[in-house]
Design a protein around this motif. Structure first.
Motif, PDB file in Angstrom:
ATOM      1  N   VAL A   1      67.375  36.585   3.056  1.00 12.88           N
ATOM      2  CA  VAL A   1      68.394  37.311   3.386  1.00 12.88           C
ATOM      3  C   VAL A   1      69.329  36.797   4.110  1.00 12.88           C
ATOM      4  O   VAL A   1      69.412  35.816   4.899  1.00 12.88           O
ATOM      5  N   VAL A   2      70.623  37.311   3.689  1.00 12.06           N
ATOM      6  CA  VAL A   2      71.720  36.833   4.178  1.00 12.06           C
ATOM      7  C   VAL A   2      72.693  38.011   4.951  1.00 12.06           C
ATOM      8  O   VAL A   2      72.676  39.030   4.339  1.00 12.06           O
ATOM      9  N   SER A   3      72.898  37.813   6.155  1.00  7.97           N
ATOM     10  CA  SER A   3      73.589  38.849   6.930  1.00  7.97           C
ATOM     11  C   SER A   3      74.760  38.571   7.591  1.00  7.97           C
ATOM     12  O   SER A   3      75.232  37.367   7.508  1.00  7.97           O
ATOM     13  N   CYS A   4      75.648  39.644   8.039  1.00  6.65           N
ATOM     14  CA  CYS A   4      77.091  39.268   8.689  1.00  6.65           C
ATOM     15  C   CYS A   4      77.225  40.345   9.637  1.00  6.65           C
ATOM     16  O   CYS A   4      76.625  41.601   9.476  1.00  6.65           O
ATOM     17  N   TYR A   5      77.927  40.105  10.608  1.00  5.31           N
ATOM     18  CA  TYR A   5      78.460  41.146  11.519  1.00  5.31           C
ATOM     19  C   TYR A   5      79.766  40.318  12.125  1.00  5.31           C
ATOM     20  O   TYR A   5      80.124  39.457  12.359  1.00  5.31           O
ATOM     21  N   GLU A   6      80.503  41.595  12.679  1.00  5.41           N
ATOM     22  CA  GLU A   6      81.730  41.058  13.646  1.00  5.41           C
ATOM     23  C   GLU A   6      81.582  40.460  14.877  1.00  5.41           C
ATOM     24  O   GLU A   6      80.782  41.296  15.511  1.00  5.41           O
ATOM     25  N   ALA A   7      82.350  39.593  15.344  1.00  8.54           N
ATOM     26  CA  ALA A   7      82.168  39.114  16.706  1.00  8.54           C
ATOM     27  C   ALA A   7      82.649  40.071  17.470  1.00  8.54           C
ATOM     28  O   ALA A   7      83.745  40.758  17.175  1.00  8.54           O
ATOM     29  N   GLY A   8      82.027  40.283  18.577  1.00 10.02           N
ATOM     30  CA  GLY A   8      82.386  41.191  19.523  1.00 10.02           C
ATOM     31  C   GLY A   8      81.654  41.353  20.780  1.00 10.02           C
ATOM     32  O   GLY A   8      81.111  40.235  21.413  1.00 10.02           O
ATOM     33  N   ARG A   9      81.315  42.396  21.350  1.00 13.90           N
ATOM     34  CA  ARG A   9      80.641  42.777  22.528  1.00 13.90           C
ATOM     35  C   ARG A   9      79.313  42.153  22.693  1.00 13.90           C
ATOM     36  O   ARG A   9      78.928  41.763  23.624  1.00 13.90           O
ATOM     37  N   ASP A  10      78.567  42.181  21.555  1.00 13.39           N
ATOM     38  CA  ASP A  10      77.340  41.644  21.637  1.00 13.39           C
ATOM     39  C   ASP A  10      77.050  40.298  21.481  1.00 13.39           C
ATOM     40  O   ASP A  10      75.835  39.788  21.885  1.00 13.39           O
ATOM     41  N   GLY A  11      78.198  39.573  21.299  1.00 20.16           N
ATOM     42  CA  GLY A  11      77.951  38.012  21.514  1.00 20.16           C
ATOM     43  C   GLY A  11      77.218  37.466  20.210  1.00 20.16           C
ATOM     44  O   GLY A  11      77.286  37.638  19.150  1.00 20.16           O
ATOM     45  N   PHE A  12      76.554  36.481  20.830  1.00 22.64           N
ATOM     46  CA  PHE A  12      75.860  35.549  19.914  1.00 22.64           C
ATOM     47  C   PHE A  12      74.295  35.648  19.902  1.00 22.64           C
ATOM     48  O   PHE A  12      73.605  34.865  19.079  1.00 22.64           O
ATOM     49  N   TRP A  13      73.780  36.214  20.643  1.00 22.40           N
ATOM     50  CA  TRP A  13      72.190  36.265  20.768  1.00 22.40           C
ATOM     51  C   TRP A  13      71.489  37.007  19.516  1.00 22.40           C
ATOM     52  O   TRP A  13      70.492  36.468  18.832  1.00 22.40           O
ATOM     53  N   LEU A  14      72.330  37.873  18.970  1.00 24.54           N
ATOM     54  CA  LEU A  14      71.690  38.475  17.608  1.00 24.54           C
ATOM     55  C   LEU A  14      71.597  37.354  16.617  1.00 24.54           C
ATOM     56  O   LEU A  14      70.812  37.229  15.880  1.00 24.54           O
ATOM     57  N   HIS A  15      72.682  36.696  16.425  1.00 21.31           N
ATOM     58  CA  HIS A  15      72.830  35.657  15.461  1.00 21.31           C
ATOM     59  C   HIS A  15      71.691  34.649  15.761  1.00 21.31           C
ATOM     60  O   HIS A  15      70.908  34.192  14.520  1.00 21.31           O
ATOM     61  N   ARG A  16      71.486  34.222  16.965  1.00 25.73           N
ATOM     62  CA  ARG A  16      70.345  33.314  17.220  1.00 25.73           C
ATOM     63  C   ARG A  16      69.084  33.926  16.778  1.00 25.73           C
ATOM     64  O   ARG A  16      67.959  33.127  16.459  1.00 25.73           O
ATOM     65  N   TRP A  17      68.657  35.125  17.135  1.00 27.35           N
ATOM     66  CA  TRP A  17      67.337  35.798  17.097  1.00 27.35           C
ATOM     67  C   TRP A  17      67.494  35.690  15.337  1.00 27.35           C
ATOM     68  O   TRP A  17      66.162  35.583  14.921  1.00 27.35           O
TER      69      TRP A  17
ATOM     70  N   GLY B   1      64.629  33.429   9.919  1.00 31.24           N
ATOM     71  CA  GLY B   1      64.653  33.136   8.811  1.00 31.24           C
ATOM     72  C   GLY B   1      65.849  33.802   7.967  1.00 31.24           C
ATOM     73  O   GLY B   1      66.040  33.527   6.972  1.00 31.24           O
ATOM     74  N   VAL B   2      66.698  34.370   8.664  1.00 29.64           N
ATOM     75  CA  VAL B   2      67.831  35.082   8.122  1.00 29.64           C
ATOM     76  C   VAL B   2      69.052  34.309   8.472  1.00 29.64           C
ATOM     77  O   VAL B   2      69.291  33.733   9.426  1.00 29.64           O
ATOM     78  N   THR B   3      69.698  33.969   7.339  1.00 28.58           N
ATOM     79  CA  THR B   3      71.063  33.194   7.403  1.00 28.58           C
ATOM     80  C   THR B   3      72.199  34.159   7.756  1.00 28.58           C
ATOM     81  O   THR B   3      72.530  35.172   6.914  1.00 28.58           O
ATOM     82  N   ASN B   4      72.878  34.199   8.911  1.00 28.56           N
ATOM     83  CA  ASN B   4      73.753  35.063   9.598  1.00 28.56           C
ATOM     84  C   ASN B   4      75.026  34.209   9.634  1.00 28.56           C
ATOM     85  O   ASN B   4      75.104  33.176   9.765  1.00 28.56           O
ATOM     86  N   HIS B   5      76.063  35.232   9.424  1.00 26.06           N
ATOM     87  CA  HIS B   5      77.439  34.819   9.617  1.00 26.06           C
ATOM     88  C   HIS B   5      78.350  35.702  10.648  1.00 26.06           C
ATOM     89  O   HIS B   5      78.142  36.941  10.395  1.00 26.06           O
ATOM     90  N   ILE B   6      78.795  35.370  11.593  1.00 28.74           N
ATOM     91  CA  ILE B   6      79.371  36.030  12.578  1.00 28.74           C
ATOM     92  C   ILE B   6      80.874  35.977  12.083  1.00 28.74           C
ATOM     93  O   ILE B   6      81.488  34.737  11.885  1.00 28.74           O
ATOM     94  N   VAL B   7      81.453  36.934  11.773  1.00 30.43           N
ATOM     95  CA  VAL B   7      83.006  37.098  11.135  1.00 30.43           C
ATOM     96  C   VAL B   7      83.999  37.497  12.344  1.00 30.43           C
ATOM     97  O   VAL B   7      83.776  38.365  13.181  1.00 30.43           O
ATOM     98  N   ASP B   8      85.069  36.655  11.952  1.00 31.93           N
ATOM     99  CA  ASP B   8      86.375  37.194  12.985  1.00 31.93           C
ATOM    100  C   ASP B   8      86.770  38.350  12.353  1.00 31.93           C
ATOM    101  O   ASP B   8      87.510  38.350  11.422  1.00 31.93           O
ATOM    102  N   SER B   9      86.944  39.373  13.370  1.00 34.80           N
ATOM    103  CA  SER B   9      87.242  40.919  12.756  1.00 34.80           C
ATOM    104  C   SER B   9      88.698  40.927  12.393  1.00 34.80           C
ATOM    105  O   SER B   9      89.098  41.394  11.422  1.00 34.80           O
ATOM    106  N   ALA B  10      89.651  40.074  12.959  1.00 33.88           N
ATOM    107  CA  ALA B  10      90.956  39.796  12.752  1.00 33.88           C
ATOM    108  C   ALA B  10      91.516  39.385  11.280  1.00 33.88           C
ATOM    109  O   ALA B  10      92.647  39.432  10.772  1.00 33.88           O
ATOM    110  N   SER B  11      90.292  38.618  10.989  1.00 36.21           N
ATOM    111  CA  SER B  11      90.672  37.877   9.468  1.00 36.21           C
ATOM    112  C   SER B  11      90.108  38.512   8.399  1.00 36.21           C
ATOM    113  O   SER B  11      90.340  38.058   7.381  1.00 36.21           O
ATOM    114  N   ILE B  12      89.441  39.787   8.602  1.00 36.84           N
ATOM    115  CA  ILE B  12      88.741  40.402   7.437  1.00 36.84           C
ATOM    116  C   ILE B  12      89.843  40.894   6.586  1.00 36.84           C
ATOM    117  O   ILE B  12      90.707  41.665   6.901  1.00 36.84           O
TER     118      ILE B  12
END
Length: 379
Positions: A71-87, A92-103
């Motif tokens: 599973v590969v996931s992504c979400y925009e960086a923001g209020r929820d920080g990095f805890w979801l990425h670490r969880w 076993g999920v490969t996650n990417h946090i994305v800079d919303s201004a660069s989308i």
């Protein structure tokens, strides 16, 4: 069928793509297996990690892929920080946090925008990113828990400095409305009682009460600043680490104090893997942004798309560098280029901040002393 299409189909058949739309009241999850496919959208309560795992399992069954499929996931960086990425990483999920201004987005002045469309757009960009198109967005470098926690003291200090400036300006503004110009010192209470209006009368009781409330808030902020000063003075770093080398080397230069040292160490130098000067400038938001279209060509200033804490402290360090390192090559370059007018000096200080950031990085990382820079007699 070309090679790119075959590659996409083989990837889609083996990988579940997941995009998050993180709201305050609910989270929306979008699932797909490749480009152009209508996403499966589900809604869960914020922070409901058990529901996320359930929806991942249901999506795999819905798209008829194996339970062990990646599973590969992504979400925009923001209020929820990095805890979801670490969880997600622990699951076993490969996650990417994305800079919303660069989308990458549609440039039409008016366009439809809904959570479903946002999820579909993120999923398409995620599929393109996995196929090798790195231009669709910029992925945020996630610090470790220790690296993130090391920033808190100095960011608290920065917030307190803003609060202190705001309270002092409010007190002075209230006094000016009555024609009183008085310095905000430790003797504020006594000075306020002795202050007189234009006609010799004392400050009105209502205004005096409001000023005393503001002074009480300022006293609390000043007390917190003193406590943080003691905490910062007690900080130590392992000299064998990158952060320790930065904390040990930077204060040996004149004009570089503990605040600038620790901000640079905890925000970038201590944990970021910086490859060159251009990457460093872009990371802080001090890189130039040229604009060229046909016969139009102009300088749009700096990008300001980087770390605001470092950018702010670098401008401050640039002014102190001019004061304490007048014989350095950077100071001489600045005076030759920008010393003709006040407006040019304010513009040029940003260019000096960018150059100073690069030479400080080279000194902290490789020990290369800035040209013409003076060392402190006692570091």
């Amino acid at each position: 069928m070309n090679a790119t299409t075959r590659m996409l189909e083989s990837t889609a058949s083996a990988t579940l793509l997941l995009a998050f739309e993180l709201g305050e009241r609910s989270w929306k999850l979008g699932f797909t297996t490749g480009l152009g496919q209508r996403p499966r959208v589900r809604q869960v309560p914020p922070g409901a990690t058990d529901r996320i795992l359930e929806e991942i399992g249901r999506a795999k069954r819905r798209f008829q892929i194996a339970d062990a499929a990646p599973v590969v996931s992504c979400y925009e960086a923001g209020r929820d920080g990095f805890w979801l990425h670490r969880w997600l990483g622990t699951q076993g999920v490969t996650n990417h946090i994305v800079d919303s201004a660069s989308i990458e987005v549609n440039r039409r002045a008016r366009r439809a925008k809904t959570d479903r469309l946002d999820l579909a757009g993120l999923l398409n960009l995620l599929a393109r990113y996995l196929l090798g198109d790195r231009r669709v967005w910029r992925v945020v470098r996630v610090p470790s828990v220790v690296e993130e926690d090391a920033r808190q003291v100095h960011r608290s200090w920065e917030a307190l400095q803003r609060d202190r400036t705001r309270l002092r300006c409010r007190l002075q503004g209230l006094l000016v409305t009555q024609g009183i110009r008085m310095a905000i010192t430790e003797d504020f209470v006594a000075d306020l009682e002795a202050a007189r209006l234009w006609d010799g009368s004392p400050v009105p009781a209502g205004l005096q009460a409001r000023l005393m409330d503001g002074w009480a808030q300022l006293a609390i902020v000043n007390d917190h600043c003193r406590q943080l000063e003691h905490t910062r003075s007690a900080l130590r770093a392992d000299a064998t680490t990158a952060m320790g080398r930065c904390v040990e080397r930077l204060p040996t230069l004149r004009g570089i104090g503990p605040v600038g040292t620790w901000v640079l160490a905890t925000e970038i130098f201590g944990w970021r893997q910086i490859r060159n000067a251009r990457e460093l400038s872009a990371l802080v938001g001090l890189a130039p942004a040229p604009y060229q279209s046909g016969e139009i060509a102009r300088d749009a200033g700096i990008t300001r798309a980087g770390n605001p804490h470092v950018r702010r402290v670098m401008v401050q360090l640039a002014w102190t560098w001019l004061q304490h390192q007048p014989s350095s090559a950077l100071s001489q370059w600045y005076r030759r280029r920008f010393d003709s007018s006040r407006r040019l000096r304010r513009i040029g200080i940003v260019a000096l901040a960018r150059k100073l950031l690069v030479v400080l990085w080279r000194y902290a990382e490789h020990g290369v002393l800035p040209e013409g820079a003076l060392m402190k007699s006692i570091a």
